[in-house]
Enzyme design. Structure first.
Site, mmCIF file in Angstrom:
data_model
loop_
_atom_site.group_PDB
_atom_site.id
_atom_site.type_symbol
_atom_site.label_atom_id
_atom_site.label_comp_id
_atom_site.label_asym_id
_atom_site.label_seq_id
_atom_site.Cartn_x
_atom_site.Cartn_y
_atom_site.Cartn_z
ATOM 1 N N ASP A 22 14.430 0.640 -12.430
ATOM 2 C CA ASP A 22 14.777 -0.406 -13.395
ATOM 3 C C ASP A 22 16.234 -0.814 -13.210
ATOM 4 O O ASP A 22 17.134 -0.010 -13.418
ATOM 5 C CB ASP A 22 14.533 0.128 -14.817
ATOM 6 C CG ASP A 22 14.931 -0.881 -15.881
ATOM 7 O OD1 ASP A 22 15.087 -2.080 -15.530
ATOM 8 O OD2 ASP A 22 15.077 -0.487 -17.041
ATOM 9 N N ASN A 24 17.803 -3.512 -14.807
ATOM 10 C CA ASN A 24 18.493 -4.183 -15.912
ATOM 11 C C ASN A 24 18.319 -3.491 -17.267
ATOM 12 O O ASN A 24 18.636 -4.056 -18.310
ATOM 13 C CB ASN A 24 18.056 -5.655 -16.003
ATOM 14 C CG ASN A 24 16.572 -5.782 -16.340
ATOM 15 O OD1 ASN A 24 15.874 -4.763 -16.487
ATOM 16 N ND2 ASN A 24 16.095 -6.997 -16.472
ATOM 17 N N ASP A 99 0.869 -8.478 -1.637
ATOM 18 C CA ASP A 99 -0.515 -8.210 -1.991
ATOM 19 C C ASP A 99 -1.181 -9.562 -2.263
ATOM 20 O O ASP A 99 -0.660 -10.371 -3.031
ATOM 21 C CB ASP A 99 -0.540 -7.346 -3.259
ATOM 22 C CG ASP A 99 -1.642 -6.305 -3.232
ATOM 23 O OD1 ASP A 99 -2.793 -6.698 -2.962
ATOM 24 O OD2 ASP A 99 -1.357 -5.129 -3.497
ATOM 25 N N ASP A 195 -6.513 -7.592 -1.219
ATOM 26 C CA ASP A 195 -7.189 -6.808 -2.263
ATOM 27 C C ASP A 195 -8.706 -7.025 -2.263
ATOM 28 O O ASP A 195 -9.164 -8.171 -2.203
ATOM 29 C CB ASP A 195 -6.610 -7.264 -3.609
ATOM 30 C CG ASP A 195 -7.024 -6.398 -4.768
ATOM 31 O OD1 ASP A 195 -6.606 -5.239 -4.839
ATOM 32 O OD2 ASP A 195 -7.780 -6.888 -5.633
ATOM 33 N N GLU A 249 -8.321 -4.411 2.066
ATOM 34 C CA GLU A 249 -8.745 -3.249 1.284
ATOM 35 C C GLU A 249 -10.250 -3.372 1.109
ATOM 36 O O GLU A 249 -10.734 -4.390 0.624
ATOM 37 C CB GLU A 249 -8.065 -3.222 -0.083
ATOM 38 C CG GLU A 249 -8.417 -1.948 -0.849
ATOM 39 C CD GLU A 249 -8.560 -2.145 -2.347
ATOM 40 O OE1 GLU A 249 -8.428 -1.173 -3.096
ATOM 41 O OE2 GLU A 249 -8.834 -3.288 -2.775
ATOM 42 N N HIS A 321 -1.389 3.230 -5.489
ATOM 43 C CA HIS A 321 -1.366 3.028 -6.948
ATOM 44 C C HIS A 321 -2.744 3.231 -7.588
ATOM 45 O O HIS A 321 -2.868 3.165 -8.797
ATOM 46 C CB HIS A 321 -0.865 1.622 -7.233
ATOM 47 C CG HIS A 321 -1.825 0.588 -6.702
ATOM 48 N ND1 HIS A 321 -2.025 0.388 -5.338
ATOM 49 C CD2 HIS A 321 -2.668 -0.243 -7.324
ATOM 50 C CE1 HIS A 321 -2.944 -0.526 -5.169
ATOM 51 N NE2 HIS A 321 -3.363 -0.940 -6.360
ATOM 52 N N ASP A 322 -3.782 3.432 -6.776
ATOM 53 C CA ASP A 322 -5.140 3.595 -7.310
ATOM 54 C C ASP A 322 -5.618 5.041 -7.325
ATOM 55 O O ASP A 322 -6.757 5.290 -7.736
ATOM 56 C CB ASP A 322 -6.133 2.791 -6.458
ATOM 57 C CG ASP A 322 -6.019 1.300 -6.713
ATOM 58 O OD1 ASP A 322 -5.595 0.914 -7.812
ATOM 59 O OD2 ASP A 322 -6.360 0.532 -5.798
HETATM 60 C C1 GLC Z 1 -7.869 -3.111 -5.892
HETATM 61 C C2 GLC Z 1 -6.519 -2.710 -6.419
HETATM 62 C C3 GLC Z 1 -6.675 -2.128 -7.782
HETATM 63 C C4 GLC Z 1 -7.283 -3.193 -8.670
HETATM 64 C C5 GLC Z 1 -8.572 -3.748 -8.091
HETATM 65 C C6 GLC Z 1 -8.939 -5.024 -8.754
HETATM 66 O O1 GLC Z 1 -8.705 -2.023 -5.708
HETATM 67 O O2 GLC Z 1 -5.893 -1.829 -5.529
HETATM 68 O O3 GLC Z 1 -5.460 -1.678 -8.313
HETATM 69 O O4 GLC Z 1 -7.519 -2.642 -9.933
HETATM 70 O O5 GLC Z 1 -8.442 -4.056 -6.732
HETATM 71 O O6 GLC Z 1 -8.023 -6.031 -8.427
HETATM 72 CA CA CA Z 2 13.857 -4.063 -15.681
#
Ligand code: GLC
Ligand code: CA
Length: 549
Positions: A22, A24, A99, A195, A249, A321-322
């Site tokens: 972060d 700010n 992305d 994605d 993906e 992140h998943d």
């Molecule tokens: C992909 C992303 C995930 C998202 C899903 C729907 O799997 O990595 O974070 O929730 O698509 O967009």
């Molecule tokens: Ca911030």
């Protein structure tokens, strides 16, 4: 190597900006924080960054529900600040991937706001509308159809209600996608992570799915759909003009179907993010757990390594992140440091382009929150509410502890000061209480840390043609505790051995490596010279040698 194959010698760092740094003081990670930490990223030894979505979004799915494709979320900064980050990254020699989320938009996107109004407006066919829904479930909440009173029709959403699926059969929608790509490529970004790209073409007529498969019952009609390769070819053309890299993906993709995207006349992606190796401790989703099986992990990796060898190129990853944190899953929190390093060795020396997710390199682990209300991730909430509902709540909460995507989304742990040095304000989400010991500053000080080890691995890999391009072969695939593989190029060989045992374990070298001079290049056991036939818990070794080809 063609001009567009620059990614093969690279590795990438994934940033989920909201929890990175972060800048700010409002408690939310942003592009000011990223700007200041680019040297840290560079020092890891990676060559590029993949940013999870940075666009304006109401955050029903934390950025994967986009309301404006050509702008930056005000929480993260401005387009100008993005350009600053991009320029600085390029100055440091880091590529930048965005992305591209085009299976669906946010319901707050202008296109959807228009589309929902009537059946005859310029955007009416941008989404998938029906008078009567089919039986599909959504992957994120309830049925895949939501009624729109203004239009008196239902729209399709494979993910949450706030993520209506775009109608890719509409050529205007495909033009929009290409326009978005050009917008970012013209600005100078180097490629895209695309994605759920294998979901964008739906079968004509949207037939009912398999009634007995919960949540994914429609998948046979929207995964690798009938026009997918035509649409992908259109996007490919745009990307090729810019020598941009395209990484798809592919949830639930098999290696066989991935090959259609990666090879031949239809080739439309440079790499495909696979999921097979992420199922070694679960079925379909991490919420449906089973004990970790090294054999499953190894066989998934080997299948992809073998099938793609010489024909296509792998994405190598253990976290994003998943997924929850890998040490908490495939490693051991008790053997935190050693298992963190062994896991690194297990995948960084495979053939492909490695990705490292923020915090993975410092050994971040899962967070365990005391109630489901404290979780933010929509998938965790839905799984808790809808799957195995006969189980008592405590048991389901334990499943969430082990599976939640939120474990990857807790603030990055920079140091042992308040809120782990992530923010000077109040963080938007819980910091993992282990930050006093698990943090980047401590890792920086410790010469023997997970972070330093990642740096060594990446540097070794980068400087070896054999580790980059050599052939892969696995030894003892049935062994339940040892993962052993080689990489061979001409007369150069690397032998990689990882123990996944929490006890010492006797190993045997494959015949061709016996009585050879093996040079120990990397090891996570101090004092180990590489000659001991016993591997300590979670020990990992990387040997180099010469062989007769
Ligand atoms: C992909 C992303 C995930 C998202 C899903 C729907 O799997 O990595 O974070 O929730 O698509 O967009
Ligand atoms: Ca911030």
């Amino acid at each position: 190597m063609g001009k567009t194959e620059w990614f093969k010698e690279m590795s990438f760092y994934q940033i989920w900006t909201r929890s990175f740094a972060d800048g700010n003081g409002d408690g939310i990670g942003d592009l000011y924080g990223v700007y200041d930490r680019l040297e840290y990223v560079k020092a890891l030894g990676v060559d590029g960054i993949w940013f999870s979505p940075l666009y304006p979004s109401p955050n029903a799915d934390y950025g994967y529900d986009i309301s404006d494709y050509k702008n930056i979320h005000p929480d993260f900064g401005t387009l100008e600040q993005f350009r600053n980050v991009l320029d600085k990254a390029h100055r440091l020699g880091l590529k930048v991937l965005m992305d591209l989320v085009v299976n669906h938009t946010s319901d707050e996107h202008f296109w959807f706001q228009e589309s929902r109004k009537s059946r005859d407006n310029p955007y009416s066919d941008y989404y998938i509308w029906r008078d009567k829904p089919n039986n599909w479930d959504s992957l994120f909440e309830g049925r895949a159809w939501e009624y729109e009173p203004m239009r008196k029709q239902y729209y399709l959403h494979i993910f949450s209600k706030k993520q209506p699926d775009l109608n890719m059969d509409n050529p205007k929608v495909r033009e929009e996608v290409k326009d978005i790509m050009r917008f970012w490529l013209d600005m100078g970004v180097d490629g895209f992570r695309e994605d759920v790209i294998n979901f964008i073409s739906k079968r004509e007529g949207l037939p009912d799915g398999l009634p007995f498969v919960p949540m994914a019952n429609g998948i046979i009609h929207y995964k690798d759909g009938p026009h997918i390769h035509e649409y992908m070819a259109e996007f490919r053309k745009v990307a090729r003009k810019y020598h941009a890299v395209q990484i798809g993906e592919g949830p639930m993709t098999t290696v066989r179907s991935a090959m259609h995207y990666l090879t031949g006349k239809e080739k439309s992606l440079d790499m495909m993010i696979s999921f097979d190796h992420m199922l070694a401790d679960c079925f379909m989703t991490e919420y449906l757990q089973r004990p970790f099986s090294l054999k499953r992990y190894k066989s998934a990796l080997t299948r992809w390594q073998k099938t793609l060898d010489g024909k296509a190129w792998n994405v190598l990853y253990l976290e994003n992140h998943d997924h929850p944190r890998i040490i908490s899953r495939y490693g051991s929190e008790r053997y935190w440091k050693k298992s963190g390093k062994a896991l690194a060795v297990s995948y960084l020396f495979l053939q492909g382009t490695p990705f490292i997710y923020q915090g993975q390199e410092i050994g971040m682990m899962n967070i365990r929150l005391s109630s489901i209300e404290k979780y933010k991730d929509i998938a965790s909430k839905t799984n808790f509410a809808r799957l195995l509902t006969r189980e008592p709540e405590e048991k389901r909460l334990r499943r969430v502890h082990a599976s939640s995507r939120d474990s990857a989304r807790t603030p990055m742990q920079w140091d042992d000061s308040r809120y782990a040095g992530f923010t000077s304000g109040t963080p938007w989400f819980f910091v993992n209480p282990n930050y006093k010991t698990v943090n980047a500053a401590a890792e920086e000080r410790d010469p023997d840390s997970i972070l330093q080890f990642y740096r060594r691995c990446l540097s070794l890999r980068k400087h070896s043609r054999t580790l980059l391009f050599g052939r892969y072969h696995e030894f003892f695939p049935k062994h339940p505790k040892i993962y052993m593989y080689e990489r061979v190029l001409e007369d150069n060989a690397y032998l990689i051995i990882c123990s996944f045992s929490d006890k010492p374990i006797q190993i045997q070298l494959p015949k061709k490596y016996q009585n050879r001079k093996l040079q120990l290049m990397l090891c996570n056991e101090s004092g180990q010279d590489g000659t001991s036939p016993v591997m300590s818990p979670y020990e990992a070794r990387v040997y180099r040698t010469k062989i007769s080809p």
